[in-house]
Design an enzyme around this catalytic site. Sequence first.
Site, mmCIF file in Angstrom:
data_model
loop_
_atom_site.group_PDB
_atom_site.id
_atom_site.type_symbol
_atom_site.label_atom_id
_atom_site.label_comp_id
_atom_site.label_asym_id
_atom_site.label_seq_id
_atom_site.Cartn_x
_atom_site.Cartn_y
_atom_site.Cartn_z
ATOM 1 N N GLY A 12 32.859 -85.586 -39.323
ATOM 2 C CA GLY A 12 31.908 -84.727 -38.621
ATOM 3 C C GLY A 12 32.449 -84.203 -37.314
ATOM 4 O O GLY A 12 32.272 -83.025 -36.977
ATOM 5 N N SER A 53 28.154 -86.275 -36.228
ATOM 6 C CA SER A 53 29.362 -85.555 -35.783
ATOM 7 C C SER A 53 29.974 -86.085 -34.493
ATOM 8 O O SER A 53 30.743 -85.389 -33.841
ATOM 9 C CB SER A 53 29.037 -84.066 -35.624
ATOM 10 O OG SER A 53 27.830 -83.861 -34.921
ATOM 11 N N THR A 54 29.671 -87.320 -34.118
ATOM 12 C CA THR A 54 30.277 -87.874 -32.903
ATOM 13 C C THR A 54 31.642 -88.488 -33.175
ATOM 14 O O THR A 54 32.368 -88.824 -32.243
ATOM 15 C CB THR A 54 29.362 -88.938 -32.265
ATOM 16 O OG1 THR A 54 29.130 -89.988 -33.216
ATOM 17 C CG2 THR A 54 28.037 -88.325 -31.834
ATOM 18 N N TYR A 108 26.389 -96.207 -53.082
ATOM 19 C CA TYR A 108 26.996 -95.096 -52.350
ATOM 20 C C TYR A 108 27.320 -93.947 -53.303
ATOM 21 O O TYR A 108 27.016 -92.779 -53.026
ATOM 22 C CB TYR A 108 28.262 -95.572 -51.645
ATOM 23 C CG TYR A 108 29.024 -94.503 -50.926
ATOM 24 C CD1 TYR A 108 28.559 -93.979 -49.718
ATOM 25 C CD2 TYR A 108 30.231 -94.012 -51.422
ATOM 26 C CE1 TYR A 108 29.260 -92.999 -49.045
ATOM 27 C CE2 TYR A 108 30.943 -93.033 -50.745
ATOM 28 C CZ TYR A 108 30.457 -92.528 -49.558
ATOM 29 O OH TYR A 108 31.166 -91.547 -48.894
#
Length: 264
Positions: free
Chosen positions: A20, A15-16, A154
Amino acid sequence: MDLQLKNKTALITGSTKGIGYAIALGLLKEGAKLYIHGRSIESVEKAIEKIKKEVPKAQVKGIPADFAKVEEVNNLLKTIPQVDILVNNIGIYGDRPFETTNDKQWFSDFEINVMSGVRLSRHYASSMRDKNWGRIIFISSESAINIPEDMILYGVTKTAYLALSRGLAKLFKGTNVTVNSVLPGPTSAEGAIEIFQNMSKETNATMKELQFEFITKNRPSSIIQRFSEPSEIANMVVYLASPLSSSTTGAALRVDGGVVETAY
């Protein structure tokens, strides 16, 4: 609208920045207490500094952890023993040609993209059940349904999240704990922006033109015909995290701009 999130405690992995980070801002603006997570202490501190400029009264703490290392995940769980809201957002992706992608890469990506959500959800499940309230949200992708031929690995990891979230929702049958997955489409997060900025320098085309070219070539079924903004994905997640979403569980909710070619 008051989403009734004041004093709810949330943890968002990865979440940086990107989706996020947008989710973090959305929850903090609604009064939630938040733990943000990044791989390094530097990225976490930088994000908190940025958050406090945008949400001055934010109740936010940070914790670094490399989700490829089980011992660092375990340390995170010891540091944050309980949460009301868990958003499993951490994920990695890249061009992984199927015929040349070895087992090591498969296991490495699976460790971060799938097992991170397994480990955290398993840890927080019992306390949510004991309190009879909780929210677990998995950030999947439209690639879980439209598996890209150049990113099969992915797509497989994101499909796994759909099964995991549906099964967990059933595990919490009859409780006030809900579990859902969110499926974003192409999104203007930092990673994508950096790629298009580099392409722009090489081609002299604008980033908007390059993104539109990508959509028409790679996601022609898109109805909005553009990349989504991280905040548009976050809006759905913040609602799902709130008490107002109490009858939505076991769902795979698309915020994909209409990319997936089904009406349901």
